[in-house]
Each structure stands twice: as structure tokens, then as C-alpha cells.
Design an enzyme around this catalytic site. Structure first.
Site, PDB file in Angstrom:
ATOM      1  NE  ARG A  21      13.688  55.191-113.594  1.00  0.00           N
ATOM      2  CZ  ARG A  21      12.712  55.582-114.392  1.00  0.00           C
ATOM      3  NH1 ARG A  21      12.911  55.659-115.705  1.00  0.00           N
ATOM      4  NH2 ARG A  21      11.534  55.895-113.899  1.00  0.00           N
ATOM      5  N   GLY A  22      17.185  56.715-117.016  1.00  0.00           N
ATOM      6  CA  GLY A  22      17.317  57.956-117.766  1.00  0.00           C
ATOM      7  C   GLY A  22      17.115  59.218-116.960  1.00  0.00           C
ATOM      8  CD  GLU A  23      12.997  59.290-112.940  1.00  0.00           C
ATOM      9  OE1 GLU A  23      12.917  59.524-111.721  1.00  0.00           O
ATOM     10  OE2 GLU A  23      12.009  58.996-113.643  1.00  0.00           O
ATOM     11  CG  ASP A  24      17.907  58.521-111.205  1.00  0.00           C
ATOM     12  OD1 ASP A  24      17.033  59.383-111.008  1.00  0.00           O
ATOM     13  OD2 ASP A  24      17.925  57.415-110.634  1.00  0.00           O
ATOM     14  CB  THR A  25      22.665  58.837-114.850  1.00  0.00           C
ATOM     15  OG1 THR A  25      22.206  57.700-115.598  1.00  0.00           O
ATOM     16  CG2 THR A  25      22.625  58.539-113.364  1.00  0.00           C
ATOM     17  NE  ARG A  26      17.311  59.942-121.439  1.00  0.00           N
ATOM     18  CZ  ARG A  26      16.287  59.955-120.590  1.00  0.00           C
ATOM     19  NH1 ARG A  26      16.054  61.047-119.881  1.00  0.00           N
ATOM     20  NH2 ARG A  26      15.513  58.909-120.451  1.00  0.00           N
ATOM     21  N   GLY A  53       7.176  50.665-122.965  1.00  0.00           N
ATOM     22  CA  GLY A  53       5.983  49.854-122.804  1.00  0.00           C
ATOM     23  C   GLY A  53       6.071  49.083-121.496  1.00  0.00           C
ATOM     24  CD  GLU A  87      17.705  48.139-119.876  1.00  0.00           C
ATOM     25  OE1 GLU A  87      17.210  48.765-120.828  1.00  0.00           O
ATOM     26  OE2 GLU A  87      18.580  48.624-119.130  1.00  0.00           O
TER      27      GLU A  87
END
Length: 265
Positions: A21-26, A53, A87
Site C-alpha cells: 500500500r503506497g501511502e503506508d510504506t512506499r 483505475g 493483487e
């Protein structure tokens, strides 16, 4: 989330698909884990594309299918993303149909919250169930996939340890699961000490009677021998003491040194 290490080149072969999850761990854990994979020469498909999308792209589906192993970094807001949940569903399908290996990682989240959709996952799934009232089967498949993934042996990052140590161990675990051996660190060390030996030899030739120069050169060569032997042990997966006596000395020390000196000079 996940695209290739180079972000867009799908043709580049990858071994690992990294879901997160990008906003958490990117910018934190996932970036450190990806860096460790790169350092160990593990080709990884990772997507830093922020635009999403409603449906997971065909490119990502193919990337998951082509991977030998998928790493899923579960975090607090992972369950809010339909993309991430799709995913996981696809990854677990590939585990069944393609015998893909899966390594779950729990970062700042309890495994039970993911498995049973409690904690932050409870509110996320309440919204999903409301949105997909007409497609309850879709949400149920996400739940099933999460339960299957969390029942696998994985890594709990909530333990009281340095994050750098955990990242390193996960990378080594992935490398082992891929049946690969990393010797890049030893190659770098060997190259460095060979360069040092070259300089030491030049200094010795200029001042052959200077005290300690030749001894320093020999010590460097001995250290290179040790590093090269360790490299062979890793590649052959042999125990470090396989060619040593009980007292730690080389069983064929004289023979080994004789041939080393012949080829060295």
C-alpha cells in the site's frame, strides 16, 4: 501495488512481485526492502504509479503471473485499496495454479487483523461491503485470499528489532526461496583487497628492504584467499569448515599455498 524495477519496462525479467500500500510504506519500509532486493540482485517488479483505475491492469496481472515469488507487505491501510486486494487475490490464485511462492510481511499491523478483518481492516471492509452490495462474492473472495495469505509463514515486523535487520533477513529468505546464492558482497571485498595487494606489491618493489612491506602484502593475499574460499563455500553451499582440520587449520595448507604462489607469481 506493484511495475518493474525500472518502473515501466515489463520486458525486463523479474523474479519477485512486490505488493504494498503506497501511502503506508512506499517511502519507508518498502523502499528499504526494494533496495535490499536490488543489492542482492533480486529482480523485482514494483509499481510506483500513483494513478489507479477501478480495475487492476492487465500489465500487473501479467507481472504477477510471471513472478516466481510474491512478497505482500500488509499495512494498516492495505485493506482500503481494492487494487491491493485484487493483487492478493491474483497472487493466491497463482500460488495454486502456478505454484508461485508467497511471503507475507506484516508492517505495523497485527496478522490477526488482516486474517479476520478486524482493527483497521474492519472499517475498510465495511465500506467495501456497502459499495459492493450487489457483488458480495467479490468481497468474499478478497476475504478468502487474505485468510489464505496470512496463514502462510511470513514476517512480523512488530517485533522489537531494527528495521534494517528485518529487511536484510527478508531479502536473504527470498533469495534462499529462489534457490539463489548472493556473492556480490564478497566480490566487492575481493576486488578491494586485490587492489590493495597491487599497491602493496608496487611499494615493495620500490623499497624491497623496508620493514614489514612484504609481510603486509602476504597478509593481504592470505585475506583474499580466505574471501575467495568463502565465496566458493557459498556457491557450493558447503559448510565453512569442510576443508579445515579440527583445530581450524587448512588440511592441505602447504599444497594449497604452493599452488597459490605458483599461479600468483
Amino acid at each position: 501495488m506493484a511495475s518493474s524495477s525500472s518502473s515501466s519496462n515489463l520486458e525486463e525479467r523479474h523474479e519477485v512481485f512486490l505488493s504494498f500500500r503506497g501511502e503506508d510504506t512506499r517511502k519507508t519500509f518498502t523502499s528499504h526492502l526494494h533496495a535490499a532486493f536490488k543489492r542482492m540482485e533480486i529482480n523485482t517488479y514494483i509499481d510506483y504509479n500513483l494513478e489507479r483505475g477501478d480495475e487492476i491492469s492487465g500489465t500487473l496481472l501479467r507481472a504477477i503471473e510471471d513472478a516466481k515469488l510474491s512478497v505482500i507487505v500488509f499495512s494498516k491501510n492495505f485493506g482500503t485499496s481494492k487494487w491491493c486486494l485484487d493483487e492478493v487475490k491474483k497472487i493466491m490464485e497463482c500460488k495454486k495454479t502456478r505454484r508461485q511462492m508467497v511471503v507475507p510481511v506484516f508492517y505495523d499491523i497485527e496478522p490477526t487483523h488482516v486474517r479476520n478483518q478486524t482493527g483497521s481492516f474492519a472499517s475498510a471492509f465495511a465500506r467495501h461491503e456497502e459499495r459492493f452490495m450487489d457483488r458480495p462474492n467479490k468481497v468474499q473472495k478478497w476475504k478468502d485470499a487474505l485468510r489464505e495469505a496470512t496463514n502462510l509463514s511470513g514476517w512480523d515486523c512488530s517485533v522489537d528489532r531494527l528495521e534494517s535487520e528485518i529487511v536484510e533477513e527478508i531479502a536473504k529468505d527470498v533469495l534462499q526461496k529462489l534457490n539463489r546464492v548472493y556473492v556480490g558482497d564478497l566480490d566487492q571485498e575481493i576486488a578491494k583487497y586485490k587492489q590493495l595487494a597491487t599497491h602493496q606489491w608496487r611499494y615493495f618493489l620500490r623499497a624491497p628492504h623496508a620493514a614489514g612491506l612484504f609481510q603486509n602484502y602476504q597478509a593481504t593475499l592470505k585475506h583474499i584467499d580466505k574471501l575467495e574460499m568463502e565465496r566458493h563455500h557459498r556457491l557450493l553451499r558447503t559448510p565453512p569448515n569442510m576443508y579445515t582440520d579440527a583445530d581450524g587449520s587448512n588440511a592441505n595448507n602447504d599444497f594449497y599455498n604452493m599452488w597459490s604462489n605458483i599461479f600468483r607469481f
